[in-house]
Write a protein that holds these residues in place. Structure first.
Motif, mmCIF file in Angstrom:
data_model
loop_
_atom_site.group_PDB
_atom_site.id
_atom_site.type_symbol
_atom_site.label_atom_id
_atom_site.label_comp_id
_atom_site.label_asym_id
_atom_site.label_seq_id
_atom_site.Cartn_x
_atom_site.Cartn_y
_atom_site.Cartn_z
ATOM 1 N N UNK A 1 0.936 -1.270 0.048
ATOM 2 C CA UNK A 1 0.163 -0.081 -0.077
ATOM 3 C C UNK A 1 0.975 1.384 -0.159
ATOM 4 N N UNK A 2 0.437 2.221 -0.612
ATOM 5 C CA UNK A 2 1.063 3.524 -0.699
ATOM 6 C C UNK A 2 0.117 4.424 -0.008
ATOM 7 N N UNK A 3 0.349 5.163 1.074
ATOM 8 C CA UNK A 3 -0.402 6.038 2.150
ATOM 9 C C UNK A 3 -0.267 7.341 1.350
ATOM 10 N N UNK B 1 -8.759 -10.595 18.766
ATOM 11 C CA UNK B 1 -7.999 -11.622 17.709
ATOM 12 C C UNK B 1 -6.899 -11.174 16.980
ATOM 13 N N UNK B 2 -6.558 -9.780 17.099
ATOM 14 C CA UNK B 2 -5.682 -8.954 15.979
ATOM 15 C C UNK B 2 -6.099 -9.066 14.532
ATOM 16 N N UNK B 3 -7.395 -9.435 14.376
ATOM 17 C CA UNK B 3 -7.564 -9.875 13.047
ATOM 18 C C UNK B 3 -8.483 -8.236 12.372
ATOM 19 N N UNK B 4 -7.801 -7.906 11.203
ATOM 20 C CA UNK B 4 -8.175 -6.784 10.479
ATOM 21 C C UNK B 4 -8.417 -6.842 9.163
ATOM 22 N N UNK B 5 -9.172 -5.823 8.529
ATOM 23 C CA UNK B 5 -9.174 -6.020 6.967
ATOM 24 C C UNK B 5 -9.339 -4.462 6.469
ATOM 25 N N UNK C 1 -3.251 -9.294 7.374
ATOM 26 C CA UNK C 1 -1.957 -10.181 7.313
ATOM 27 C C UNK C 1 -1.460 -10.360 5.737
ATOM 28 N N UNK C 2 -2.327 -9.940 5.127
ATOM 29 C CA UNK C 2 -1.852 -10.135 3.351
ATOM 30 C C UNK C 2 -1.178 -8.804 2.949
ATOM 31 N N UNK C 3 -1.072 -7.765 3.662
ATOM 32 C CA UNK C 3 -0.404 -6.763 3.284
ATOM 33 C C UNK C 3 0.965 -6.651 3.745
ATOM 34 N N UNK C 4 1.850 -6.582 2.890
ATOM 35 C CA UNK C 4 3.456 -7.035 3.063
ATOM 36 C C UNK C 4 4.151 -5.642 3.330
ATOM 37 N N UNK C 5 3.561 -4.489 2.983
ATOM 38 C CA UNK C 5 4.438 -3.433 3.524
ATOM 39 C C UNK C 5 3.558 -1.962 3.148
ATOM 40 N N UNK C 6 3.748 -1.031 3.682
ATOM 41 C CA UNK C 6 3.136 0.316 3.459
ATOM 42 C C UNK C 6 4.118 1.349 3.619
ATOM 43 N N UNK D 1 -6.103 1.943 13.761
ATOM 44 C CA UNK D 1 -5.918 0.755 12.545
ATOM 45 C C UNK D 1 -4.464 1.047 11.976
ATOM 46 N N UNK D 2 -3.970 2.158 11.647
ATOM 47 C CA UNK D 2 -2.601 2.354 11.177
ATOM 48 C C UNK D 2 -1.680 1.706 12.135
ATOM 49 N N UNK D 3 -1.820 1.870 13.394
ATOM 50 C CA UNK D 3 -0.739 1.118 14.334
ATOM 51 C C UNK D 3 -1.246 -0.284 14.562
ATOM 52 N N UNK D 4 -2.298 -0.671 13.972
ATOM 53 C CA UNK D 4 -2.455 -2.148 14.317
ATOM 54 C C UNK D 4 -2.138 -3.199 13.274
ATOM 55 N N UNK D 5 -2.231 -2.488 12.135
ATOM 56 C CA UNK D 5 -1.788 -3.153 11.004
ATOM 57 C C UNK D 5 -0.354 -3.705 11.088
ATOM 58 N N UNK D 6 -0.090 -4.966 11.083
ATOM 59 C CA UNK D 6 1.244 -5.555 11.170
ATOM 60 C C UNK D 6 2.135 -5.592 10.010
ATOM 61 N N UNK D 7 1.863 -4.747 8.892
ATOM 62 C CA UNK D 7 2.737 -4.422 7.874
ATOM 63 C C UNK D 7 4.001 -3.757 8.163
#
Length: 301
Positions: free
Chosen positions: A4-6, A48-52, A64-69, A102-108
């Motif tokens: 992703x590109x912010x 659950x730490x799950x997000x989308x 979990x499917x986002x590699x990097x931002x 959510x920016x901080x929760x995304x583990x990418x």
């Protein structure tokens, strides 16, 4: 590989990097926060730490499917105009709280992180942290107290001033700025950053993947960002200063940055600022620095 590109397609740096990453085989999307919460949808479960994410183009991505931002720019959110003032306040607070979470929760892998961005917003803290590393910074005052401003102004032969938050150009402090009525009016609106003026040369150091690429920016302007004709010349920094660049990058929790220095006539490198999302295309085109290649490697590894 999803990256992703912010930012959005109106930013030439975001577009350039999206194209470069796509050519490298990644699947790239813009994460445009201006479309939140009206078009961009985000969800997260703390237990659950799950997000989308559900992107406006109809793409759903699990966290979990986002590699990097890549952090290019964080836009203000977009709320419906029909809301009453109290509804607007509640919606703004809730939307921003969710967005920050959510920016901080995304583990990418974030290049750069929310924490690094906060350091950039609080520039006085950034200066303090760099000073703690034993690196020279200008004598600096942040204040909305006219007595303290006048006292500081008398301690330095030449001063500049700029907003505490940044976002505009540096100016020389003149006697007219210190007139009592003007000073009281201005400082009653907001504090200001006043700094010792450091004569000398502008140096910008791009730090990425453990490499330091530095350029001397020759310009008669007080703030070289105002000079479109500034001359750019690649330079090799002394080993000691290159190590300082790496130390600053680590201390400010940056994955990559552009550090602005003033090289004094006495040969001292004085730190001014480290930017977590610097512009680089013009410098890259003039110097041949492999910044795009380095960013692609950083975001895909």
């Amino acid at each position: 590989m999803n990256i992703l590109i912010l930012g959005n397609s109106e930013d030439v740096h975001a577009v350039h990097l999206k194209n470069a990453l796509t050519q490298a085989g990644a699947t790239v999307y813009y994460l445009d926060t201006h479309l939140f919460p009206t078009q961009l949808k985000m969800s997260w479960q703390p237990d659950t730490q799950l997000g989308c994410l559900n992107l406006p183009e109809g793409v759903k991505l699990d966290f979990q499917d986002i590699h990097s931002v890549f952090w290019r720019s964080l836009s203000s959110i977009d709320l419906p105009s029909y809301l009453e003032p109290e509804q607007q306040r509640i919606a703004l607070n809730d939307s921003m709280s969710a967005l920050r979470t959510l920016i901080q929760a995304c583990p990418a892998r974030w290049v750069n992180s929310w924490q690094a961005y906060q350091f950039h917003k609080e520039k006085p803290l950034q200066l303090s942290r760099v000073k703690q590393l034993g690196i020279a910074i200008p004598a600096t005052l942040i204040s909305n107290d006219s007595e303290q401003v006048l006292k500081f102004a008398q301690s330095q032969p030449m001063l500049v001033f700029k907003p505490v938050y940044g976002g505009t150009h540096t100016q020389l402090l003149k006697e007219s700025h210190l007139e009592p009525e003007r000073l009281q009016l201005v400082l009653g609106l907001s504090p200001v950053t006043i700094q010792e003026y450091i004569p000398g040369t502008n140096i910008r150091s791009y730090v990425i993947n453990g490499s330091v690429y530095s350029v001397e920016i020759r310009s008669p302007a007080l703030d070289f960002r105002q000079d479109l004709q500034a001359e750019l010349r690649p330079v090799e920094l002394p080993d000691r200063v290159q190590q300082q660049c790496l130390a600053i990058t680590k201390a400010l929790m940056l994955e990559w940055t552009a550090i602005d220095w003033r090289l004094s006539p006495q040969g001292e490198y004085v730190f001014l600022e480290a930017n977590p999302s610097p512009m680089f295309l013009h410098v890259e085109s003039k110097t041949g620095f492999p910044i795009t290649q380095e960013l692609v490697q950083l975001l895909t590894k």
